[in-house]
Write a protein that holds these residues in place. Structure first.
Motif, PDB file in Angstrom:
ATOM      1  N   SER A 142       0.826  -1.057   0.039  1.00  0.00           N
ATOM      2  CA  SER A 142       0.202   0.059   0.106  1.00  0.00           C
ATOM      3  C   SER A 142       0.949   1.251  -0.047  1.00  0.00           C
ATOM      4  O   SER A 142       0.396   2.491   0.554  1.00  0.00           O
ATOM      5  N   LYS A 235      -9.050  -5.153  -2.171  1.00  0.00           N
ATOM      6  CA  LYS A 235      -9.321  -3.908  -2.384  1.00  0.00           C
ATOM      7  C   LYS A 235     -10.534  -3.739  -3.397  1.00  0.00           C
ATOM      8  O   LYS A 235     -10.557  -4.579  -4.337  1.00  0.00           O
ATOM      9  N   HIS A 237     -14.404  -1.532  -3.845  1.00  0.00           N
ATOM     10  CA  HIS A 237     -14.948  -0.283  -3.983  1.00  0.00           C
ATOM     11  C   HIS A 237     -16.091   0.038  -2.796  1.00  0.00           C
ATOM     12  O   HIS A 237     -16.379  -0.774  -1.960  1.00  0.00           O
ATOM     13  N   TYR A 254     -15.475   5.565  -3.839  1.00  0.00           N
ATOM     14  CA  TYR A 254     -14.162   4.937  -4.386  1.00  0.00           C
ATOM     15  C   TYR A 254     -13.995   3.794  -5.156  1.00  0.00           C
ATOM     16  O   TYR A 254     -14.942   2.934  -5.045  1.00  0.00           O
ATOM     17  N   GLU A 255     -13.488   3.672  -6.256  1.00  0.00           N
ATOM     18  CA  GLU A 255     -13.096   2.550  -7.014  1.00  0.00           C
ATOM     19  C   GLU A 255     -11.773   1.986  -7.156  1.00  0.00           C
ATOM     20  O   GLU A 255     -10.954   3.085  -7.191  1.00  0.00           O
ATOM     21  N   THR A 256     -11.459   0.991  -7.039  1.00  0.00           N
ATOM     22  CA  THR A 256     -10.148   0.348  -7.081  1.00  0.00           C
ATOM     23  C   THR A 256      -9.895  -0.393  -8.176  1.00  0.00           C
ATOM     24  O   THR A 256     -10.700  -1.350  -8.379  1.00  0.00           O
ATOM     25  N   HIS A 266      -2.529  -0.585  -7.965  1.00  0.00           N
ATOM     26  CA  HIS A 266      -3.910  -0.471  -8.318  1.00  0.00           C
ATOM     27  C   HIS A 266      -4.150   1.142  -8.524  1.00  0.00           C
ATOM     28  O   HIS A 266      -3.563   1.996  -7.632  1.00  0.00           O
ATOM     29  N   VAL A 268      -6.583   3.988  -7.822  1.00  0.00           N
ATOM     30  CA  VAL A 268      -7.946   4.311  -6.939  1.00  0.00           C
ATOM     31  C   VAL A 268      -8.512   5.515  -7.176  1.00  0.00           C
ATOM     32  O   VAL A 268      -7.737   6.758  -7.208  1.00  0.00           O
ATOM     33  N   THR A 269      -9.723   5.729  -7.562  1.00  0.00           N
ATOM     34  CA  THR A 269     -10.257   7.081  -7.737  1.00  0.00           C
ATOM     35  C   THR A 269     -11.639   7.228  -6.772  1.00  0.00           C
ATOM     36  O   THR A 269     -11.984   6.597  -6.205  1.00  0.00           O
ATOM     37  N   TYR A 270     -12.027   8.476  -6.668  1.00  0.00           N
ATOM     38  CA  TYR A 270     -12.955   8.840  -5.847  1.00  0.00           C
ATOM     39  C   TYR A 270     -13.767   9.794  -6.663  1.00  0.00           C
ATOM     40  O   TYR A 270     -13.493  10.755  -7.537  1.00  0.00           O
TER      41      TYR A 270
END
Length: 309
Positions: A142, A235, A237, A254-256, A266, A268-270
């Motif tokens: 991470s 991980k 969403h 969020y989407e991973t 990965h 990751v978007t918000y």
């Protein structure tokens, strides 16, 4: 590498001990009535199912299951692991974790030096093009590798941190500022440990992971308690509730996304629900730019590794 530096290297995680504790904790969370077995007696010497009950459900001998739970997974078949996973009601992530622990991939005896985590140039361009969308790429353990200006505006300026501290686990458990940032802090902490546990099952010999787990175990009672649960999770969403020092309360989905050419990375978007107060707050943060990322979450300038392109 000299002898002194080798002696100081952290010990790898004990895969046999990990397998033993994982099976024991999964068994302990089930009661006979949960799996359709009669419960004869109020006073049980162990929490959850007994070994013989679990063996019965899985269709294996008690002796065989006992050896497995003691960490001896040598030559165990995929079919037996599937049966045990069904008996324990494991999730897909837990099933994969069990398989990694019981049937580790064969590696050469000589450990290769850790390779640098690099992000493809195309992903850097993609992050830059995502106007108004907080986004970043995480890597092994991470680690936070790269991010766009909106991520800095929402989560703080990771570029001001030394590279070794750009890690979600360290931030969640060791940074007071991030304790205040996440309104659902307990959920974030639990998820963080569950991700690390899943990674540990695949990479128990990773010296940087061993060092990270050791550091967090010494410095955080909360981390040590959560690590002992042996919970694992992929991980995915969901929704995060944040309390930003400038924008106030934010509700962000969020989407991973797993990256196809590197299983450890990965994207990751918000995003906020269109028309919501959180969406309006994101627009304000975008207009403030880098200044929003300096607002007491973590201080400094706003890009970090992406500046090192």
């Amino acid at each position: 590498m000299d002898d002194q530096s080798e002696a100081a290297a952290p010990e790898p995680l004990d895969r046999r001990a990990e397998l033993s504790e994982f099976l024991r904790t999964r068994r302990a969370r089930l009661q006979p009535q949960d799996v359709g077995l009669p419960d004869f007696g109020r006073h049980r010497r162990v929490p959850g199912l007994r070994r013989e009950e679990l063996a019965q459900l899985a269709g294996v001998s008690v002796a065989y299951y006992t050896r497995l739970e003691q960490g001896n997974g040598r030559n165990v078949s995929a079919e037996v692991l599937d049966s045990i996973a069904r008996a324990l009601r494991l999730t897909d992530a837990e099933h994969a974790h069990l398989t990694h622990l019981a049937r580790p991939a064969r590696h050469k005896k000589k450990r290769r030096p850790a390779r640098a985590q690099r992000v493809r140039t195309g992903l850097l361009y993609l992050l830059d093009s995502m106007d108004g969308v907080p986004a970043y790429v995480t890597g092994a353990r991470s680690d936070i590798l790269v991010w766009n200006p909106m991520a800095a505006a929402v989560f703080g300026d990771w570029g001001a941190l030394p590279p070794g501290e750009r890690n979600w686990a360290r931030l969640v458990f060791l940074s007071p500022a991030y304790r205040d940032l996440f309104m659902d802090r307990d959920s974030k902490a639990s998820d963080m440990v569950s991700y690390l546990r899943l990674y540990a099952g695949c990479h128990p010999d990773d010296p940087e992971l061993s060092a990270l787990v050791g550091e967090l175990s010494v410095k955080s009672d909360e981390f040590r308690r959560l690590w002992a649960t042996h919970n694992v999770k992929e991980k995915g969403h969901g929704i995060k509730l944040l309390r930003h020092p400038l924008a106030g309360d934010l509700t962000l989905s969020y989407e991973t996304l797993n990256l196809p050419d590197d299983e450890e990375q990965h994207l990751v978007t918000y995003h906020a629900e269109p028309g919501s107060e959180s969406a309006q707050a994101l627009r304000l943060l975008a207009s403030w730019g880098a200044d929003a990322g300096r607002a007491d979450v973590i201080s400094g300038a706003a890009r970090g590794p992406a500046d090192e392109r």
